[in-house]
Design a protein around this motif. Sequence first.
Motif, PDB file in Angstrom:
ATOM      1  N   SER A  54       0.835  -1.213   0.000  1.00  0.00           N
ATOM      2  CA  SER A  54       0.000   0.000   0.000  1.00  0.00           C
ATOM      3  C   SER A  54       0.863   1.253   0.000  1.00  0.00           C
ATOM      4  O   SER A  54       0.520   2.278  -0.583  1.00  0.00           O
ATOM      5  N   ASN A  55       1.998   1.162   0.691  1.00  0.00           N
ATOM      6  CA  ASN A  55       2.918   2.279   0.861  1.00  0.00           C
ATOM      7  C   ASN A  55       4.279   1.645   1.142  1.00  0.00           C
ATOM      8  O   ASN A  55       4.360   0.680   1.904  1.00  0.00           O
ATOM      9  N   THR A  56       5.347   2.138   0.545  1.00  0.00           N
ATOM     10  CA  THR A  56       6.648   1.510   0.805  1.00  0.00           C
ATOM     11  C   THR A  56       7.048   1.649   2.274  1.00  0.00           C
ATOM     12  O   THR A  56       7.969   0.980   2.734  1.00  0.00           O
ATOM     13  N   LYS A  57       6.329   2.480   3.004  1.00  0.00           N
ATOM     14  CA  LYS A  57       6.530   2.565   4.460  1.00  0.00           C
ATOM     15  C   LYS A  57       6.207   1.227   5.125  1.00  0.00           C
ATOM     16  O   LYS A  57       6.662   0.958   6.240  1.00  0.00           O
ATOM     17  N   ASP A  58       5.418   0.380   4.432  1.00  0.00           N
ATOM     18  CA  ASP A  58       5.086  -0.936   4.983  1.00  0.00           C
ATOM     19  C   ASP A  58       6.341  -1.754   5.268  1.00  0.00           C
ATOM     20  O   ASP A  58       6.323  -2.657   6.115  1.00  0.00           O
ATOM     21  N   LEU A  59       7.435  -1.453   4.576  1.00  0.00           N
ATOM     22  CA  LEU A  59       8.698  -2.168   4.800  1.00  0.00           C
ATOM     23  C   LEU A  59       9.223  -1.946   6.212  1.00  0.00           C
ATOM     24  O   LEU A  59      10.010  -2.746   6.726  1.00  0.00           O
ATOM     25  N   LEU A  60       8.787  -0.845   6.830  1.00  0.00           N
ATOM     26  CA  LEU A  60       9.311  -0.472   8.148  1.00  0.00           C
ATOM     27  C   LEU A  60       8.459  -0.995   9.293  1.00  0.00           C
ATOM     28  O   LEU A  60       8.832  -0.845  10.451  1.00  0.00           O
TER      29      LEU A  60
END
Length: 701
Positions: A443-449
């Motif tokens: 959904s958002n590359t922030k999901d990697l964090l």
Amino acid sequence: NVYGVNNPHYASGLNNLAGLYEMMNRYNESEELYNQSLEIISRVLGAGHPDYLATLNNLALLQQRLGNYVEAEKMYKQNIEKTKADLGTSHPNYAASLSNLASLYEKTTRYSDAQLLFEEVLEVRRKSLGINHPAFNTTLANLARLYTLLKMYNKADEFWEQAIKNYIHEINTFFPTMSEREKAMFFQTISKFFEQYNSYVLLRLNENPMVLATMYNNQLTTKALLLNSSNKVRKRIFSSKDQTLIKNYKNWQSQKEYLAKLYTMPKDDVKKQKINVDSLEAANNSLEKKLTSSSEIFRKNSEKQVFDWKDIQKKLKKNEAAVEIIRFNKYKFDSAGYYTDTAYYAALIVRHQTENHPEMVFFDHGAEMETKFIKRYKNTIKFKVEDPLSYNTYWKEIQEKVGNAKKVYVSPDGVYNSLNINTLYDIDTKKFVFDKLDIQMVSNTKDLLIAERKRNPNKDIFLGGNPDFLFQNATNTNVVYKSELSQLPGTEKEVQLISGLMERKNWKTKLFTGKLATEENIKSMENPRVIHIATHGFFEKDAPDNEKNQKKIKENPLFRSGLLLAGASITIQNRKLASSLPQKAENITEDGILTAYEAMNLNLDNTELVVLSACETGVGEIKNGEGVYGLQRSFLVAGTKALIISLWKVNDETTQKLMTYFYENWSRNSNIREAFHDAQEKLKIEFPEPYYWGAFLILGE
């Protein structure tokens, strides 16, 4: 009748009705009522009264809208002089009067005059309201736009950055206590600013490439921002029966609402009431920490940490890349700014080797990507013919930027939600993207964090398929019903095969088909490790004319997307009957149609995987920066870690094969993505066309 026509209450009524007429484009009537209201207030209260100035301002805004700029300027100046005489030059109302005149000057291309006024407004608001007040931030944004127009780019850079920082503060301040609808309305107003910044990036890219870093960081903060549920958090906490948790949550919410109110008050008013905002903030932060430590769902939905692209880079391995795709309309900065019909796409790319700022691939033909090009892609899939063009349209340039990466995390936007990147065919190498890359959709590359979630140790799976759409659980038994929906015997075979396979692997299965494949049974689920539902999915672009609560349904597309379960055909027919035979409408709690809105509130916080083995379960209303408003969004909000969905109508035989291969793989390999990839690879050998193996994709995980 009560007060007579020479009374402020009557004048106020006229002013309100004038405002309504203005919204309805009944401008002549609106102008007449504003003038009547002004005349009464002037005679009864005087021309310096706040009510007079407010009405005068409304009339000036109307004149500006009508293009009567000379008359509007005259009224604005009159308002400024009277406000100055009565309240002085340091009052927020004085700043508001100046701001209106500045906007008129910008609209009429008197940019230097507008600049001087906006700069004065900024200082008045800085002193009277403070730098965290929404009105102060509005002025920052106005000046950022104006400096851009005047090509004062160094100042523009400074003001864009400060405004971005303040808008993020607003999000963190106001979002926590808002309902879903309030969040959507609030974000709609401030998201325009972030979209304008994307057009600013195109102007500054060559001279100041660091704007790409800010553009990426904005996406991390705002993309899929609405992908959570305040209602769900509240429901979970109140159903926990933990009285300390409930009490802390109520106190936190009350304090948060009070702080939000204080942030919108003038500084002098706060000071007069002897309110210590700093101590209130500290107390609220302390309470928030307690809630975060005692409630997992609260922690997930109140994350306020601001990340940047370098945080993403640190999570990437040497052979990995992250791609944020951004869709936006071209914004013209002249004459107070306006959007054009030109759609742009930008792909921002971060790799392990990236230095200084993300790289960008820019597409200036967004309209064609969203119309004839995507239609061509879908037709080649549907008719099972080679597609030599879509790879070049949507992926080739991105592929060049990701270089030798083997795994690419992609956060889609706009039209990229309507295609499966894996199915794009490179005519030069004679390979699909699927053959070259491991594409992981997020959904958002922030999901990697996001911290790794604890795996559900249970081995339980809920399976639903081939619902009896004519199951008569309604009170109306006098109508003879014919099925509006085709039965799905293939899905019954599918779930039975999976059930048998998983039982042999010592899994506990719950199988619901026919009359048992009901909405009630799905809603009764409590965090099964896996949910597999095989039935018809639907998405209605527009609400039916005879639909109840039509306004609510049109506003929220989650009411127009869902799964059809036992009894759904009865419901569909009863809705058609309702207009002519209202007494024959169904009278039941559950109607056999599980909408995406209802799915959003399922309890799936510990669910590892949801498989929606139905046609077009990935379809919904695409909203820029938010993704697809449909089933996929709802099940992620409900808490599932991973989700498998389809983008087009699927073939029964190959779907059964794909799902059987997947569960066989997964029972041996705990990695969902690897198991699914291997299943697609095996199916692709038997059925090479993307129509068969590329319909499904996996999100999350």
